[in-house]
Scaffold this active site. Structure first.
Site, short mmCIF file in Angstrom:
data_model
loop_
_atom_site.label_atom_id
_atom_site.label_comp_id
_atom_site.label_asym_id
_atom_site.label_seq_id
_atom_site.Cartn_x
_atom_site.Cartn_y
_atom_site.Cartn_z
NE ARG A 1 2.32 3.92 6.16
CZ ARG A 1 1.39 3.13 6.10
NH1 ARG A 1 0.31 3.05 6.76
NH2 ARG A 1 1.37 2.39 5.01
CG HIS B 1 1.56 2.30 -0.26
ND1 HIS B 1 2.67 1.84 0.48
CD2 HIS B 1 0.46 1.84 0.47
CE1 HIS B 1 2.28 0.99 1.45
NE2 HIS B 1 0.87 1.24 1.52
CD GLN C 1 -0.87 -2.53 -0.62
OE1 GLN C 1 -1.20 -2.44 0.58
NE2 GLN C 1 -1.70 -3.49 -0.82
CG ASP D 1 -6.45 4.02 -1.41
OD1 ASP D 1 -6.80 3.49 -0.34
OD2 ASP D 1 -5.56 4.78 -1.69
CB CYS E 1 -4.16 -0.47 -0.57
SG CYS E 1 -4.85 0.91 0.00
NE ARG F 1 2.24 -3.90 1.88
CZ ARG F 1 1.97 -2.73 2.93
NH1 ARG F 1 0.55 -2.57 2.93
NH2 ARG F 1 2.98 -1.82 3.07
#
Ligand code: CP
Ligand code: NVA
Length: 301
Positions: A102, A129, A132, A220, A260, A288
């Site tokens: 990440r 991402h 996700q 988001d 998310c 996830r």
């Protein structure tokens, strides 16, 4: 499939294979059926940004697959003191079976894949991402029974989540409508990709238009990790881009809501809408684990 760097790299067939395997691993976990596909393997997890879900789901997932996860904070790694990614990649390739990273720049993830010789998994960059969005697609399929033909709507910042949702949604046969303020649209690379899907893609600055008849509404945060200093400016720019009762009234009556997480209640989503859809949102968070286990098995078994 050698790596998971971005959704753009995956074919529709590869996405479907991951989702099918994720469903199977979820079933097996719930029924106590062991699945040690990665016995004896190790996953290095490099974090240059904070994380709750990604860290815990990868770490637990690797354990459930019989492997060993190593949490590598960039504060402790030499990478945090400027050791080049090219060298880090070549060194870690000699110890580990795979790396999850990440970080900020997408290039760093691509470079790890280029210079190392083990599978690299993108656990979030400023650009995308993918882990996700695989979990999101899994969740939509779980609740709706299909993806093809559904309408996905994303309201908010044209950020890493928007980018991956556009690609993942279009590749799995969904139509995708994105509502962002004019200065916060997704980058050209993503809009060019989406343009290839004709009227299955819509980019608008009107949340109401994007939400019309949607089967799934996503949003988001307005300020992503690394954008904390712009938070106030962004709060102003995104006023009017909230998922609330007015937006939900325009979507289909049985529309799902996904986020998310982490969520900022009363900013991008109201407390009321969030809690009314908590069932989907927390299933999404659970997924996830299953989706990432499927990715690790595909890449590392
Ligand atoms: N959604 C997500 O990636 O959460 P974390 O930042 O907690 O990992
Ligand atoms: N867009 C958010 C997603 C967090 C999971 C961020 O990058 O901070």
């Amino acid at each position: 499939m050698k790596h998971l760097l971005k959704m753009l790299d995956l074919s529709t067939e590869e996405i479907t294979e991951i989702l099918d395997l994720a469903d199977q691993l979820k079933y097996e976990l719930k029924h106590g059926i062991p699945h040690p596909h990665l016995k004896g393997k190790t996953l290095g997890m490099i974090f240059q940004k904070a994380s709750t879900r990604t860290r815990v789901s990868f770490e637990t997932g690797m354990y459930q697959l019989g492997g060993y996860p190593l949490f590598l904070s960039s504060n402790d790694l030499q990478i945090g003191r400027g050791e080049p990614v090219q060298d880090t990649a070549r060194v870690l390739s000699r110890y580990l079976s795979g790396i999850m990273i990440r970080t900020f720049e997408q290039k760093e993830v691509e470079d790890l894949a280029k210079y190392g010789n083990i599978p690299i998994i993108n656990g979030l960059t400023d650009f995308c991402h993918p882990c996700q969005v695989l979990a999101d697609l899994m969740t939509i399929r779980e609740f709706k029974g299909k993806l093809d033909g559904l309408k996905m709507c994303f309201i908010g910042d044209g950020n890493n989540m928007a980018n991956s949702l556009i690609v993942g949604g279009l590749k799995t046969g969904m139509s995708v409508s994105i509502a962002c303020p004019k200065d916060y649209q997704p980058p050209k690379e993503i809009l060019d990709f989406a343009a290839g899907y004709g009227d299955k893609f819509e980019m608008t600055d009107s949340p109401a238009q994007a939400a019309k008849d949607a089967d799934v509404i996503l949003t988001d945060v307005w300020a992503s990790m690394g954008q904390e200093e712009e938070a106030e400016k962004r709060r102003k720019a995104f006023a009017g881009y909230q998922v609330n009762d007015d937006i939900m009234a325009l979507a289909k009556a049985d529309a799902m809501v996904l986020h998310c997480l982490p969520a900022h209640r009363e900013e991008e989503i109201t407390e009321k809408v969030f809690e009314a859809h908590a069932k989907e949102i927390f299933e999404e968070a659970e997924n996830r684990l299953h989706a990432q286990k499927a990715v690790m098995v595909k890449l590392m078994a």
